[in-house]
Structures are given as C-alpha cells and as structure tokens.
Design an enzyme around this catalytic site. Structure first.
Site, PDB file in Angstrom:
ATOM      1  N   ASP A  13       5.526  43.019  48.074  1.00  0.00           N
ATOM      2  CA  ASP A  13       4.921  41.708  47.828  1.00  0.00           C
ATOM      3  C   ASP A  13       4.162  41.321  49.097  1.00  0.00           C
ATOM      4  O   ASP A  13       4.289  41.977  50.129  1.00  0.00           O
ATOM      5  CB  ASP A  13       6.031  40.679  47.548  1.00  0.00           C
ATOM      6  CG  ASP A  13       5.459  39.279  47.335  1.00  0.00           C
ATOM      7  OD1 ASP A  13       4.483  39.153  46.570  1.00  0.00           O
ATOM      8  OD2 ASP A  13       5.960  38.311  47.935  1.00  0.00           O
ATOM      9  N   SER A  14       3.398  40.248  48.994  1.00  0.00           N
ATOM     10  CA  SER A  14       2.696  39.761  50.181  1.00  0.00           C
ATOM     11  C   SER A  14       3.671  39.191  51.219  1.00  0.00           C
ATOM     12  O   SER A  14       3.333  39.087  52.386  1.00  0.00           O
ATOM     13  CB  SER A  14       1.704  38.678  49.768  1.00  0.00           C
ATOM     14  OG  SER A  14       2.365  37.700  48.999  1.00  0.00           O
ATOM     15  N   TYR A  45      -1.796  36.423  49.537  1.00  0.00           N
ATOM     16  CA  TYR A  45      -2.755  37.223  48.772  1.00  0.00           C
ATOM     17  C   TYR A  45      -3.530  36.344  47.780  1.00  0.00           C
ATOM     18  O   TYR A  45      -4.626  36.693  47.366  1.00  0.00           O
ATOM     19  CB  TYR A  45      -2.019  38.292  47.953  1.00  0.00           C
ATOM     20  CG  TYR A  45      -1.596  39.552  48.693  1.00  0.00           C
ATOM     21  CD1 TYR A  45      -1.763  39.703  50.067  1.00  0.00           C
ATOM     22  CD2 TYR A  45      -1.018  40.613  47.979  1.00  0.00           C
ATOM     23  CE1 TYR A  45      -1.364  40.867  50.705  1.00  0.00           C
ATOM     24  CE2 TYR A  45      -0.626  41.786  48.618  1.00  0.00           C
ATOM     25  CZ  TYR A  45      -0.796  41.907  49.988  1.00  0.00           C
ATOM     26  OH  TYR A  45      -0.415  43.061  50.618  1.00  0.00           O
ATOM     27  N   GLY A  46      -2.887  35.245  47.388  1.00  0.00           N
ATOM     28  CA  GLY A  46      -3.367  34.442  46.259  1.00  0.00           C
ATOM     29  C   GLY A  46      -4.808  33.971  46.318  1.00  0.00           C
ATOM     30  O   GLY A  46      -5.458  33.801  45.298  1.00  0.00           O
ATOM     31  N   CYS A  76       4.311  41.378  43.391  1.00  0.00           N
ATOM     32  CA  CYS A  76       3.363  40.275  43.549  1.00  0.00           C
ATOM     33  C   CYS A  76       2.427  40.205  42.331  1.00  0.00           C
ATOM     34  O   CYS A  76       1.818  41.211  41.963  1.00  0.00           O
ATOM     35  CB  CYS A  76       2.562  40.531  44.820  1.00  0.00           C
ATOM     36  SG  CYS A  76       1.259  39.352  45.123  1.00  0.00           S
ATOM     37  N   ASN A  77       2.331  39.029  41.743  1.00  0.00           N
ATOM     38  CA  ASN A  77       1.444  38.862  40.575  1.00  0.00           C
ATOM     39  C   ASN A  77      -0.020  39.075  40.950  1.00  0.00           C
ATOM     40  O   ASN A  77      -0.767  39.706  40.216  1.00  0.00           O
ATOM     41  CB  ASN A  77       1.600  37.460  39.989  1.00  0.00           C
ATOM     42  CG  ASN A  77       2.854  37.316  39.166  1.00  0.00           C
ATOM     43  OD1 ASN A  77       2.814  37.429  37.955  1.00  0.00           O
ATOM     44  ND2 ASN A  77       3.984  37.097  39.811  1.00  0.00           N
ATOM     45  N   THR A  78      -0.407  38.542  42.115  1.00  0.00           N
ATOM     46  CA  THR A  78      -1.801  38.666  42.550  1.00  0.00           C
ATOM     47  C   THR A  78      -2.157  40.142  42.740  1.00  0.00           C
ATOM     48  O   THR A  78      -3.214  40.603  42.290  1.00  0.00           O
ATOM     49  CB  THR A  78      -2.030  37.885  43.860  1.00  0.00           C
ATOM     50  OG1 THR A  78      -1.486  36.569  43.704  1.00  0.00           O
ATOM     51  CG2 THR A  78      -3.496  37.784  44.194  1.00  0.00           C
ATOM     52  N   GLU A 157       7.070  27.632  50.633  1.00  0.00           N
ATOM     53  CA  GLU A 157       7.191  28.269  51.961  1.00  0.00           C
ATOM     54  C   GLU A 157       7.598  27.252  53.022  1.00  0.00           C
ATOM     55  O   GLU A 157       8.295  27.576  53.965  1.00  0.00           O
ATOM     56  CB  GLU A 157       5.857  28.913  52.378  1.00  0.00           C
ATOM     57  CG  GLU A 157       5.442  30.099  51.539  1.00  0.00           C
ATOM     58  CD  GLU A 157       5.834  31.438  52.160  1.00  0.00           C
ATOM     59  OE1 GLU A 157       6.153  31.470  53.348  1.00  0.00           O
ATOM     60  OE2 GLU A 157       5.823  32.435  51.422  1.00  0.00           O
ATOM     61  N   CYS A 189       4.069  33.905  39.311  1.00  0.00           N
ATOM     62  CA  CYS A 189       3.992  33.996  40.772  1.00  0.00           C
ATOM     63  C   CYS A 189       5.408  34.212  41.286  1.00  0.00           C
ATOM     64  O   CYS A 189       6.358  33.589  40.783  1.00  0.00           O
ATOM     65  CB  CYS A 189       3.418  32.697  41.342  1.00  0.00           C
ATOM     66  SG  CYS A 189       3.408  32.679  43.149  1.00  0.00           S
ATOM     67  N   HIS A 191       6.967  33.247  43.794  1.00  0.00           N
ATOM     68  CA  HIS A 191       7.700  32.114  44.396  1.00  0.00           C
ATOM     69  C   HIS A 191       8.300  31.160  43.356  1.00  0.00           C
ATOM     70  O   HIS A 191       9.243  30.452  43.663  1.00  0.00           O
ATOM     71  CB  HIS A 191       6.753  31.290  45.283  1.00  0.00           C
ATOM     72  CG  HIS A 191       6.421  31.947  46.583  1.00  0.00           C
ATOM     73  ND1 HIS A 191       5.810  33.180  46.651  1.00  0.00           N
ATOM     74  CD2 HIS A 191       6.621  31.537  47.868  1.00  0.00           C
ATOM     75  CE1 HIS A 191       5.629  33.483  47.932  1.00  0.00           C
ATOM     76  NE2 HIS A 191       6.103  32.511  48.685  1.00  0.00           N
TER      77      HIS A 191
END
Ligand code: DGL
Length: 270
Positions: A13-14, A45-46, A76-78, A157, A189, A191
């Site tokens: 993931d990012s 990344y988003g 990561c979805n992005t 975050e 996402c 998160h």
C-alpha cells in the site's frame, strides 16, 4: 513457475492504510506469513498521476518477488485502479497478483439485494471509474454512483476519528446528492474501514457497508485453497518494510498486529 504453500504473502500500500487488508488476511489466514510494504516516501497515492503510481507499484512488485512471495496483493485502491494490469503482466507466473477492486465488485455485482451502489474513494480511484466498469461488466442493471472523498485520508492520518470533526466531514460527504438513496456503499479506500462504524451510524445502520479488506481476504483464501497453496501448521513471523521510516507507521502497525514489530527501511528504486 511452481509456487509453494510455504512462500509468504506480499501486501503493499502507499502507507499504513493497507494494514486494514493485512489484518483481515492475518485474521482469516493466521498461518500465512505476511510481508508488508508501505510506500511511505511516496504517500499519498490518491492524488498522484496513474503513471507514477504504476511506476512505484512495479518497483514494489519486484521487491516482493525478491522476497519470494507467492501472492502480491495490491491493498491500495488507487494502485489497484492504476497499476493492476501492469503488475499482473510484469509478474507473469512468478506470483498470483490480486487487487482490492475485483473482489468487492464481484461481491456486489452478484448480490441481488444491492441495486443502487455508492462508491467512495480517493480522486485517483474515483476518476478511474474502475468500480463502475467492473460492476457493470458483471451486472449491467446495477446503478453505481461514486464520489471522491479526499479529505478522509488526511483526517484519519491525523487521528480525527470518532469525534465532532470527523463526524462533520463524514456527514458533509455522505449527504452529497450523488449518494442519495443508495442501498450499499463500498469503502473503496484502505483507510475507510477505520471509520466504518461512524459511516454505519450516519446511515442509521440501514445501508450495507462493504469493507473491501474483508472481501479481498476471503477471495485470497478461496484462491489459495483452490490452488492448494494454503500454508498450514505454521507460526509466522510477519515482516514490515517502508520506503521512509516513521514512528507513526510503527505505532499503527503494532496497534493493528497487537505485537511489537521490527520496521525495516528499504530503497526499492535501486
Ligand atoms: N491507499 C490509498 C487507497 O486505498 C489511500 C491513501 C493514499 O492516497 O495513498 O486509495
């Protein structure tokens, strides 16, 4: 190439977000060893271009191949939206490549109770239209509406969860007309599972909230079972890598895994 059940599962993931996926995998498949990579030097990344996210993802895939992973799970979805096809082609038969978009799309597309599906995610994920395309490919009559909710990642975050600030931001986004009358909402996402209960509460617990981390863990389990690659009788020691060392990552990873971890910084650009 012949894969073996004793090889680890690579998850990337990012940053910390993919730990939600790693945790879902650990809970469902406790005997599998996880090698986690968080690209903290390039987070987030988003809002980056898909070209650069692809470039980072290919470098991470090489790193996880060097670590002998049987699976590379793009948590990561992005990155799933921007780089899945490129990573799959690049990796070939050296590992099984999974993303988080396909399992969640398949799940909603094949479930009759979902008719109007909402998707929330980063700008990168929503602009790619990946969820809509994948759901409609499998079930044309589903209505899919999506909304970029970019403030949610920095909000989480920064530790704004389950308080007035996060409630106000969540309310503002989810009240958007785009999401009116949805019967289900995909948390697209990494998160967002962290604020799942807040989102549930917003909908008065009436809308189905789809947590892609749980869905992808189940998908991984069924693939490993089918390919006879499930690791058994193993007490794994998970490994954690980042491209930039932060105490924040270490604290969150230890909280998620309920254990002390050794966090390794690696330069994967070399
Ligand atoms: N991991 C990203 C995702 O799931 C969110 C954080 C970021 O923007 O890097 O889309």
């Amino acid at each position: 190439m012949e894969l073996s059940s004793t090889q680890p599962i690579g998850i990337f993931d990012s940053g910390v977000g993919g730990l939600t996926v790693a945790l879902a995998v650990k809970n469902l498949l406790p005997e599998e060893k996880i090698i986690y990579f968080g690209d903290t030097a390039h987070l987030p990344y988003g809002d980056k271009s898909s070209e650069i996210v692809r470039q980072y993802s290919l470098q991470i895939a090489d790193f996880l191949l060097e670590k002998n992973c049987k699976v590379i799970l793009i948590a990561c979805n992005t990155a799933s939206a921007a780089a899945y096809e490129a990573v799959r082609k690049h990796v070939g038969n050296k590992a099984i490549v999974l993303n988080v978009i396909d399992p969640a799309s398949e799940y909603v597309a094949n479930n009759k109770k979902f008719k109007k599906i909402g998707v929330i995610g980063t700008k990168g994920t929503i602009l790619s239209n990946s969820y809509t395309i994948k759901i409609k490919e499998q079930s044309e009559d589903k209505e899919v509406v999506s909304l970029a909710t970019p403030l949610l990642v920095p909000m989480i975050e920064e530790g704004f969860v389950y308080d007035d600030i996060s409630n106000a931001i969540i309310k503002n986004y989810l009240s958007d007309d785009t999401l009116k009358n949805i019967d289900s909402l995909i948390l697209a996402c990494t998160h967002y599972p962290i604020i799942k209960n807040q989102i549930r509460k917003f909908y008065g617990f009436k809308t189905n909230i789809i947590d892609s981390s749980e869905v992808v863990a189940r998908k991984l389990q069924s693939i490993l079972l089918q390919k006879e690659l499930l690791n058994k009788n193993n007490v794994p020691e998970h490994e954690f890598y980042v491209s930039d060392y932060t105490e924040f990552f270490k604290t969150i990873a230890e909280m998620f895994f309920d254990d002390e971890i050794i966090l390794n910084k690696v330069d994967i650009t070399k």
